[in-house]
Scaffold this active site. Sequence first.
Site, short mmCIF file in Angstrom:
data_model
loop_
_atom_site.label_atom_id
_atom_site.label_comp_id
_atom_site.label_asym_id
_atom_site.label_seq_id
_atom_site.Cartn_x
_atom_site.Cartn_y
_atom_site.Cartn_z
N ASP A 9 -13.37 -8.28 3.01
CA ASP A 9 -14.58 -8.31 2.17
C ASP A 9 -15.14 -9.72 2.08
O ASP A 9 -16.36 -9.94 2.11
CB ASP A 9 -14.29 -7.78 0.76
CG ASP A 9 -14.41 -6.26 0.65
OD1 ASP A 9 -14.13 -5.58 1.65
OD2 ASP A 9 -14.80 -5.76 -0.43
N ASP A 22 -7.23 -6.60 3.33
CA ASP A 22 -8.28 -5.90 2.58
C ASP A 22 -9.20 -6.93 1.91
O ASP A 22 -10.43 -6.85 2.02
CB ASP A 22 -7.62 -5.01 1.52
CG ASP A 22 -8.64 -4.28 0.67
OD1 ASP A 22 -9.59 -3.72 1.23
OD2 ASP A 22 -8.50 -4.30 -0.57
N TYR A 28 0.78 -1.24 0.00
CA TYR A 28 0.00 0.00 0.00
C TYR A 28 0.82 1.29 0.00
O TYR A 28 0.25 2.36 0.15
CB TYR A 28 -0.96 0.00 1.19
CG TYR A 28 -2.27 -0.66 0.86
CD1 TYR A 28 -2.35 -2.03 0.60
CD2 TYR A 28 -3.44 0.09 0.76
CE1 TYR A 28 -3.55 -2.62 0.28
CE2 TYR A 28 -4.65 -0.50 0.43
CZ TYR A 28 -4.69 -1.85 0.19
OH TYR A 28 -5.89 -2.45 -0.14
N ASP A 57 -4.34 -18.27 -0.01
CA ASP A 57 -5.32 -18.91 -0.90
C ASP A 57 -6.08 -20.01 -0.18
O ASP A 57 -7.30 -20.12 -0.27
CB ASP A 57 -4.64 -19.41 -2.20
CG ASP A 57 -3.36 -20.21 -1.96
OD1 ASP A 57 -2.87 -20.24 -0.81
OD2 ASP A 57 -2.85 -20.82 -2.93
N LYS A 74 1.82 -15.43 1.73
CA LYS A 74 1.94 -16.15 0.46
C LYS A 74 3.42 -16.40 0.19
O LYS A 74 3.93 -16.14 -0.91
CB LYS A 74 1.25 -15.31 -0.65
CG LYS A 74 1.07 -16.00 -1.98
CD LYS A 74 0.19 -17.23 -1.97
CE LYS A 74 0.31 -17.95 -3.30
NZ LYS A 74 -0.26 -19.32 -3.27
#
Length: 378
Positions: free
Chosen positions: A276, A272, A165, A248, A216
Amino acid sequence: MAVLRRLWRGTRSQILTRAHRIAVIAGDGIGPEVVAAAIPSIERAAAHDGATLTWEHLPLGAEHYLETGETLPDATFDHLQHHVDAIMLGALGDPRVPDNAHARDILLGLRRRLDLYINFRPIRLLHPRLCALTSAPCAAPQPGADGDGRHIDFVIFRENTEGAYLGRGTARDVGTPHEEQIAEEVHTAPNVTRILTAAFGWARAHGCTRVTMADKANAIPMHRLWQRMFDQVGKDFTDIEHEHRYVDALAMELVRSPERFQVIVTNNLFGDILSDLGAGLVGGLGVAPSANLHPGRPGLFEPVHGSAPTLVGTGTANPMAAILTGALMLEQLGLPTAPKLLDDAVEQAVAAGVTTPDIGGTASTAAVAEWIKGHLPG
Ligand code: NAD
Ligand code: IPM
Ligand code: MN
């Protein structure tokens, strides 16, 4: 029953004083609608604890940016940093600003410049009807599970100051067939350590037994830093199981058996996305609150959702995420009973079917907010 979540309290003077100054950045799209709907309930709940809130509305957002070219002027930043007790933000994002420059300066700018390193995003199923999953729960029902056995209640600790970010990177041969865009991710030991410590600390303070960390590292070797720091910080929390998932696999498992998760800690980008996903499990973005925190400092409180341009002016934006966000704010300001009053009133509205269309009802933004306010004790 809502679980009262103890967040890191603000400064001592904030807790002792009963008058709190709240800066409001209502922002773009449905931001102003949900904030205006939420404020009366938040005020009423605060009054129950004998607290008064002073709301200071700042015009920041796309409109202001398009008119003046200003995003977050230094004087405004200075004011927010030194002279308010909390910031409440609606949403930022406007189709007229396609590169999202103002939102990056204001929202990401405030998170980073105020060093609000914890993005705390609770995911809680308010009512079985809101659960997006139709199959039987995979995990054994937990104590206190709802009628159908679903008991989804976890929090995401999203690192909030670095990762992908920072907007760092380089571009070459722009506009040619060989264009190359390189985006950099930044993960530093101190910042990874502090978000992991915050997640473990919160877990311990809330009687949680497991913290799950997602990265990851199998594809991005730099993420090994997260694993090393997780092992290191975990040594101070031997009473809490610490487990690792590649992000994942975690996304899959969150859909298959969300009940088994208690605390998830991860980097900025994965946090982030997972927040959601988590919201989607329990009713969607209309019911997902968040708090940007640095223990001991004023926080920035915002629903997880964005400006939802297609809903603007329709009166259908769900104000619940903003109201639940208000509960997190009052909690951080140290109010003893108001946060739970707000959580409970929202839960009651869902149970009574007084909801906006996103979660199956026919009520308007204003009607839902009025109902919730009316079901708070006077
Ligand atoms: P969004 O959250 O605005 O909308 C995603 C979906 O959720 C849409 O279908 C929308 O109608 C629905 N939705 C969102 N909030 C709702 C609410 N309160 N009630 C009912 N339905 C709701 O995400 P997006 O469409 O990807 O982004 C739109 C704009 O918002 C973009 O500019 C984006 O950058 C911005 N954004 C801002 C924030 C923020 O300010 N914190 C967060 C996310 C996205
Ligand atoms: C959020 C939003 C922001 C983010 C956007 C608007 C930059 O999606 O708060 O979740 O990615 O952090
Ligand atoms: Mn997001």
